[in-house]
Design a protein around this motif. Sequence first.
Motif, PDB file in Angstrom:
ATOM      1  N   LYS A  29       0.944  -1.329  -0.056  1.00  0.00           N
ATOM      2  CA  LYS A  29      -0.050  -0.134  -0.062  1.00  0.00           C
ATOM      3  C   LYS A  29       0.910   1.223  -0.119  1.00  0.00           C
ATOM      4  N   ASP A  30       2.057   1.198   0.454  1.00  0.00           N
ATOM      5  CA  ASP A  30       3.094   2.284   0.313  1.00  0.00           C
ATOM      6  C   ASP A  30       3.694   2.714  -1.069  1.00  0.00           C
ATOM      7  N   LEU A  31       3.331   1.820  -2.020  1.00  0.00           N
ATOM      8  CA  LEU A  31       4.303   1.829  -3.429  1.00  0.00           C
ATOM      9  C   LEU A  31       3.134   2.033  -4.429  1.00  0.00           C
ATOM     10  N   PRO A  32       3.536   3.088  -5.373  1.00  0.00           N
ATOM     11  CA  PRO A  32       2.720   3.152  -6.714  1.00  0.00           C
ATOM     12  C   PRO A  32       2.934   2.058  -7.611  1.00  0.00           C
ATOM     13  N   PHE A  33       1.843   1.811  -8.418  1.00  0.00           N
ATOM     14  CA  PHE A  33       1.848   0.605  -9.212  1.00  0.00           C
ATOM     15  C   PHE A  33       2.194   1.115 -10.623  1.00  0.00           C
ATOM     16  N   VAL A  34       2.711   0.135 -11.767  1.00  0.00           N
ATOM     17  CA  VAL A  34       2.650   0.118 -13.200  1.00  0.00           C
ATOM     18  C   VAL A  34       2.039  -1.046 -13.559  1.00  0.00           C
TER      19      VAL A  34
ATOM     20  N   VAL B 127      -2.076   4.268  -9.124  1.00  0.00           N
ATOM     21  CA  VAL B 127      -1.340   3.701 -10.304  1.00  0.00           C
ATOM     22  C   VAL B 127      -0.555   4.879 -11.086  1.00  0.00           C
ATOM     23  N   ARG B 128       0.586   4.637 -11.224  1.00  0.00           N
ATOM     24  CA  ARG B 128       1.481   5.695 -11.744  1.00  0.00           C
ATOM     25  C   ARG B 128       1.214   5.891 -13.488  1.00  0.00           C
ATOM     26  N   ALA B 129       1.212   4.589 -13.833  1.00  0.00           N
ATOM     27  CA  ALA B 129       1.077   4.471 -15.635  1.00  0.00           C
ATOM     28  C   ALA B 129       0.323   3.040 -15.706  1.00  0.00           C
ATOM     29  N   VAL B 130      -0.124   3.190 -17.068  1.00  0.00           N
ATOM     30  CA  VAL B 130      -0.815   2.034 -17.438  1.00  0.00           C
ATOM     31  C   VAL B 130      -0.261   1.917 -18.986  1.00  0.00           C
ATOM     32  N   TYR B 131       0.242   0.645 -19.160  1.00  0.00           N
ATOM     33  CA  TYR B 131       0.919   0.469 -20.748  1.00  0.00           C
ATOM     34  C   TYR B 131       0.156  -0.754 -21.116  1.00  0.00           C
ATOM     35  N   ILE B 132      -0.481  -0.433 -22.227  1.00  0.00           N
ATOM     36  CA  ILE B 132      -1.345  -1.383 -22.904  1.00  0.00           C
ATOM     37  C   ILE B 132      -0.925  -1.651 -24.265  1.00  0.00           C
ATOM     38  N   ARG B 133      -0.458  -3.007 -24.732  1.00  0.00           N
ATOM     39  CA  ARG B 133      -0.009  -3.515 -25.843  1.00  0.00           C
ATOM     40  C   ARG B 133      -1.182  -3.453 -26.838  1.00  0.00           C
ATOM     41  N   ASN B 134      -1.020  -2.685 -27.952  1.00  0.00           N
ATOM     42  CA  ASN B 134      -2.141  -2.466 -28.786  1.00  0.00           C
ATOM     43  C   ASN B 134      -2.314  -3.668 -29.743  1.00  0.00           C
TER      44      ASN B 134
ATOM     45  N   ALA C 153     -10.090   7.698 -20.246  1.00  0.00           N
ATOM     46  CA  ALA C 153     -10.367   8.914 -19.248  1.00  0.00           C
ATOM     47  C   ALA C 153     -10.382   8.695 -18.144  1.00  0.00           C
ATOM     48  N   ALA C 154     -10.523   7.438 -17.529  1.00  0.00           N
ATOM     49  CA  ALA C 154     -10.210   7.166 -15.839  1.00  0.00           C
ATOM     50  C   ALA C 154      -8.795   7.391 -15.535  1.00  0.00           C
ATOM     51  N   VAL C 155      -7.709   7.071 -16.380  1.00  0.00           N
ATOM     52  CA  VAL C 155      -6.314   7.215 -16.187  1.00  0.00           C
ATOM     53  C   VAL C 155      -5.977   8.718 -15.744  1.00  0.00           C
ATOM     54  N   VAL C 156      -6.407   9.334 -16.734  1.00  0.00           N
ATOM     55  CA  VAL C 156      -6.032  10.690 -16.933  1.00  0.00           C
ATOM     56  C   VAL C 156      -6.911  11.785 -15.767  1.00  0.00           C
ATOM     57  N   THR C 157      -7.934  11.349 -15.711  1.00  0.00           N
ATOM     58  CA  THR C 157      -8.835  11.971 -14.488  1.00  0.00           C
ATOM     59  C   THR C 157      -7.830  11.761 -13.451  1.00  0.00           C
ATOM     60  N   ALA C 158      -7.429  10.616 -13.151  1.00  0.00           N
ATOM     61  CA  ALA C 158      -6.564  10.416 -11.926  1.00  0.00           C
ATOM     62  C   ALA C 158      -5.277  11.044 -11.915  1.00  0.00           C
ATOM     63  N   GLY C 159      -4.715  11.641 -13.046  1.00  0.00           N
ATOM     64  CA  GLY C 159      -3.569  12.360 -13.114  1.00  0.00           C
ATOM     65  C   GLY C 159      -2.570  11.523 -13.629  1.00  0.00           C
ATOM     66  N   SER C 160      -2.890  10.303 -14.026  1.00  0.00           N
ATOM     67  CA  SER C 160      -1.704   9.499 -14.429  1.00  0.00           C
ATOM     68  C   SER C 160      -1.791   9.175 -15.933  1.00  0.00           C
ATOM     69  N   SER C 161      -0.702   8.266 -16.406  1.00  0.00           N
ATOM     70  CA  SER C 161      -0.638   8.289 -17.826  1.00  0.00           C
ATOM     71  C   SER C 161      -1.089   6.785 -18.524  1.00  0.00           C
ATOM     72  N   LEU C 162      -1.612   7.000 -19.672  1.00  0.00           N
ATOM     73  CA  LEU C 162      -1.884   5.679 -20.317  1.00  0.00           C
ATOM     74  C   LEU C 162      -1.055   5.646 -21.882  1.00  0.00           C
ATOM     75  N   VAL C 163      -0.380   4.623 -21.871  1.00  0.00           N
ATOM     76  CA  VAL C 163       0.520   4.522 -23.342  1.00  0.00           C
ATOM     77  C   VAL C 163      -0.104   3.503 -23.951  1.00  0.00           C
ATOM     78  N   LEU C 164      -0.833   3.675 -25.023  1.00  0.00           N
ATOM     79  CA  LEU C 164      -1.300   2.415 -25.915  1.00  0.00           C
ATOM     80  C   LEU C 164      -0.251   2.117 -26.923  1.00  0.00           C
ATOM     81  N   ALA C 165       0.498   1.028 -26.646  1.00  0.00           N
ATOM     82  CA  ALA C 165       1.950   1.154 -27.455  1.00  0.00           C
ATOM     83  C   ALA C 165       1.742  -0.325 -28.366  1.00  0.00           C
ATOM     84  N   ALA C 166       2.461   0.317 -29.622  1.00  0.00           N
ATOM     85  CA  ALA C 166       2.553  -0.813 -30.783  1.00  0.00           C
ATOM     86  C   ALA C 166       3.679  -1.500 -30.501  1.00  0.00           C
TER      87      ALA C 166
END
Length: 410
Positions: free
Chosen positions: A239-244, A268-275, A291-304
């Motif tokens: 609970k003390d650590l952020p997640f990727v 959640v610090r970042a979400v990486y989704i393989r496209n 929308a949920a990720v950026v509303t929380a102030g985090s990052s989403l990378v949809l990665a090829a």
Amino acid sequence: MVLAPYRGYGSRSEVFLIGRVFRQSQADPAREHGLRSELRDVGRRLSRHSVAGATVTAHFYGTTVKVVTDPDGYFRVHLRPEAAPSPDLTWHAMDLVLEGPTPVEAQGQIYIPPSAARFVVISDIDDTIMLTGVANKLGMLWRLFVADAQSRVAFPGVAALYRALHAGHSGNESNPMLYVSRAPWGIYEVLEEFFRLHGIPVGPVLFLREWGVSWKSPLPRKAVDHKQELIRNMLELYKDLPFVLIGDSGQHDPEVYRQLVNEHPGRVRAVYIRNVSRDRHRIAQIEELAAAVVTAGSSLVLAADSVAMAEHAEGVGLVAPGTVGAVADERVAQDELAARTETREVKRGTPEQTAAAVEGGHLQDMLASGPEDAPPSVVVEPKEPRAADPQGLGDEKPELQDIGARHERQ
């Protein structure tokens, strides 16, 4: 009789380990080779005879507990070590004994994050690290049960990326790497060998269910709810650590991760989704996740590809400088003909403005454009995301709470 412990995990105050007791016929290397050998190995894995009601004794840092196997032969160890685990180690040995007229001994390995760890990585395996093609059921079953470790395909560059995430920005963080899979426990050994062959950092592999697979009923039951509960438990344990969070666009990862981000804002610090899919329904689910990720102030990378993830991770300080080059080199070495696709951005000044841009169709337009066989990479984040420590995203570690009852259900 086989006593098979799987890699466990925990904290300095409590640890968890799952294992299984079963009987299985032995292979004859002198007689078996080629496809016939592989098919016989599949049969052995599917026909393992569970041993229910067996007593297993576990010893760990001065604490001894006895557990009993369930009807499928699985046992679950949850204990609080009497002595403090060594702070100089990340992997700690748990001694196990299967009680009986002829006791069977084994040793499990427990991962406990060191004080230098700065974030937790939870990654799917199927179609995120390794090509399984879960959308094609017959192809998936062949890859899950028949393919050996040497013939399984890793996505180019993924090993270098995961080594960098494990090492972190400083290079010596030993960040926890937790893997989840839709596969049955029966291929655990194959995945272990696959990770070793490709140089992917080892970590606990958390399977989403005990399949109860048989020749008459080979397809798995749904496990979305189980995956959410499993990751919720990890969020509470660490609970003390952020997640990727790392997954793929082809199945339920966007839905699961969206729910978790909504429930745990700021964790959640970042979400990486393989496209891997351009299906319209999947794009709609990715939009909701974005929308949920950026509303929380985090990052989403949809990665090829893995390089797109590495570029973002290096840019926000999750990994050390030079990671992008290492991932790119490994990617080219594995697939010389692979072409990079353009990385696009949906960025606005605030989280709310970025979310509005996503809801207005900007992300969908980007995903729909470009060649059919080369989907673009897209970074979705506010221009001024929540501030983070570039060396590791935080310093203090409060005492971890007891969540044993939940983990024992896993």
